[in-house]
Motif scaffolding. Structure first.
Motif, PDB file in Angstrom:
ATOM      1  N   THR A 151     -19.966   0.660  14.523  1.00 33.95           N
ATOM      2  CA  THR A 151     -20.011   1.592  13.387  1.00 33.95           C
ATOM      3  C   THR A 151     -20.735   2.869  13.780  1.00 33.95           C
ATOM      4  OG1 THR A 151     -20.072  -0.294  11.886  1.00 33.95           O
ATOM      5  CG2 THR A 151     -20.713   1.824  10.963  1.00 33.95           C
ATOM      6  N   GLU A 152     -21.843   2.744  14.516  1.00 35.99           N
ATOM      7  CA  GLU A 152     -22.605   3.926  14.934  1.00 35.99           C
ATOM      8  C   GLU A 152     -21.773   4.808  15.871  1.00 35.99           C
ATOM      9  OE1 GLU A 152     -26.970   1.808  14.462  1.00 35.99           O
ATOM     10  OE2 GLU A 152     -26.167   2.153  16.481  1.00 35.99           O
ATOM     11  N   ILE A 153     -21.007   4.172  16.747  1.00 30.22           N
ATOM     12  CA  ILE A 153     -20.129   4.937  17.660  1.00 30.22           C
ATOM     13  C   ILE A 153     -19.093   5.696  16.838  1.00 30.22           C
ATOM     14  CG2 ILE A 153     -18.294   4.701  19.394  1.00 30.22           C
ATOM     15  CD1 ILE A 153     -19.948   2.346  20.569  1.00 30.22           C
ATOM     16  N   LEU A 154     -18.499   5.007  15.854  1.00 32.00           N
ATOM     17  CA  LEU A 154     -17.485   5.655  15.002  1.00 32.00           C
ATOM     18  C   LEU A 154     -18.075   6.835  14.241  1.00 32.00           C
ATOM     19  CD1 LEU A 154     -15.360   2.863  13.329  1.00 32.00           C
ATOM     20  CD2 LEU A 154     -14.526   4.877  14.536  1.00 32.00           C
ATOM     21  N   ILE A 155     -19.274   6.644  13.681  1.00 33.18           N
ATOM     22  CA  ILE A 155     -19.915   7.714  12.908  1.00 33.18           C
ATOM     23  C   ILE A 155     -20.176   8.920  13.814  1.00 33.18           C
ATOM     24  CG2 ILE A 155     -22.061   8.363  11.735  1.00 33.18           C
ATOM     25  CD1 ILE A 155     -22.064   5.485  10.559  1.00 33.18           C
ATOM     26  N   LYS A 156     -20.631   8.673  15.052  1.00 31.48           N
ATOM     27  CA  LYS A 156     -20.888   9.765  15.995  1.00 31.48           C
ATOM     28  C   LYS A 156     -19.594  10.515  16.293  1.00 31.48           C
ATOM     29  CE  LYS A 156     -24.845   8.264  18.639  1.00 31.48           C
ATOM     30  NZ  LYS A 156     -25.236   7.495  19.802  1.00 31.48           N
ATOM     31  N   GLU A 157     -18.497   9.765  16.501  1.00 32.03           N
ATOM     32  CA  GLU A 157     -17.215  10.398  16.830  1.00 32.03           C
ATOM     33  C   GLU A 157     -16.688  11.239  15.666  1.00 32.03           C
ATOM     34  OE1 GLU A 157     -15.648   7.146  20.084  1.00 32.03           O
ATOM     35  OE2 GLU A 157     -14.559   7.384  18.202  1.00 32.03           O
ATOM     36  N   VAL A 158     -16.844  10.705  14.465  1.00 33.79           N
ATOM     37  CA  VAL A 158     -16.343  11.408  13.275  1.00 33.79           C
ATOM     38  C   VAL A 158     -17.141  12.687  13.014  1.00 33.79           C
ATOM     39  CG1 VAL A 158     -16.143  11.223  10.753  1.00 33.79           C
ATOM     40  CG2 VAL A 158     -15.363   9.356  12.213  1.00 33.79           C
ATOM     41  N   SER A 159     -18.449  12.632  13.312  1.00 30.82           N
ATOM     42  CA  SER A 159     -19.288  13.787  12.990  1.00 30.82           C
ATOM     43  C   SER A 159     -19.317  14.852  14.117  1.00 30.82           C
ATOM     44  CB  SER A 159     -20.712  13.329  12.659  1.00 30.82           C
ATOM     45  OG  SER A 159     -21.229  12.587  13.735  1.00 30.82           O
ATOM     46  N   ARG A 160     -18.519  14.674  15.151  1.00 32.24           N
ATOM     47  CA  ARG A 160     -18.445  15.694  16.216  1.00 32.24           C
ATOM     48  C   ARG A 160     -17.651  16.908  15.784  1.00 32.24           C
ATOM     49  NH1 ARG A 160     -17.078  12.336  21.619  1.00 32.24           N
ATOM     50  NH2 ARG A 160     -19.008  11.229  21.682  1.00 32.24           N
TER      51      ARG A 160
END
Ligand code: FES
Length: 133
Positions: A124-133
């Motif tokens: 989930t943290e990886i996904l959140i980082k990718e989305v917020s780029r």
């Protein structure tokens, strides 16, 4: 044969239900006897808020599963990961040598549930980082 505590947890198991709102679960089977166990955890601020299980197996497995949930309830995830088979056996006032392997499923399923929780959180943290780029 079985200690009074084993019989108490076998006859009145604690936390024996399928948790529908679990954050993670971990399942384990013992191919030597065909028994299996699934542990469910609900986590808040890295503490086990709720824990439950479904077990298919022997009397010792039911008692082990029940006692594992009692020991892990309210614990920080890292402390719950440190619960050992010996801790569970001691808390049950012992298990006969022939039944000691049953404790592996309780602790193993708990560790799997916690590891699955950490893995899902990491994803989930990886996904959140990718989305917020
Ligand atoms: Fe299979 Fe106990 S005999 S878990």
């Amino acid at each position: 044969m079985y200690s009074e505590k084993v019989m108490k947890h076998f006859l009145s198991p604690q936390n024996a239900y399928r948790m529908l709102d679990a954050d993670a679960e971990g399942s384990l089977g013992d191919p030597s006897c065909g028994d299996s166990l699934t542990m469910f955890i609900k986590v808040r601020d890295n503490y086990i808020e709720k824990i439950s299980y479904l077990a298919f197996g022997c009397c010792a497995l039911i008692a082990v599963s029940s006692m594992t949930t009692v020991l892990a309830m309210g614990e920080h995830l890292n402390d719950a990961l440190r619960i050992t088979e010996e801790d569970v056996i001691r808390a049950l006032d012992g298990l006969s040598p022939m039944k000691q392997h049953c404790s592996n499923l309780g602790v193993g399923a708990l560790r799997k549930a916690i590891n699955n929780y950490y893995e899902a959180k990491r994803q989930t943290e990886i996904l959140i980082k990718e989305v917020s780029r």
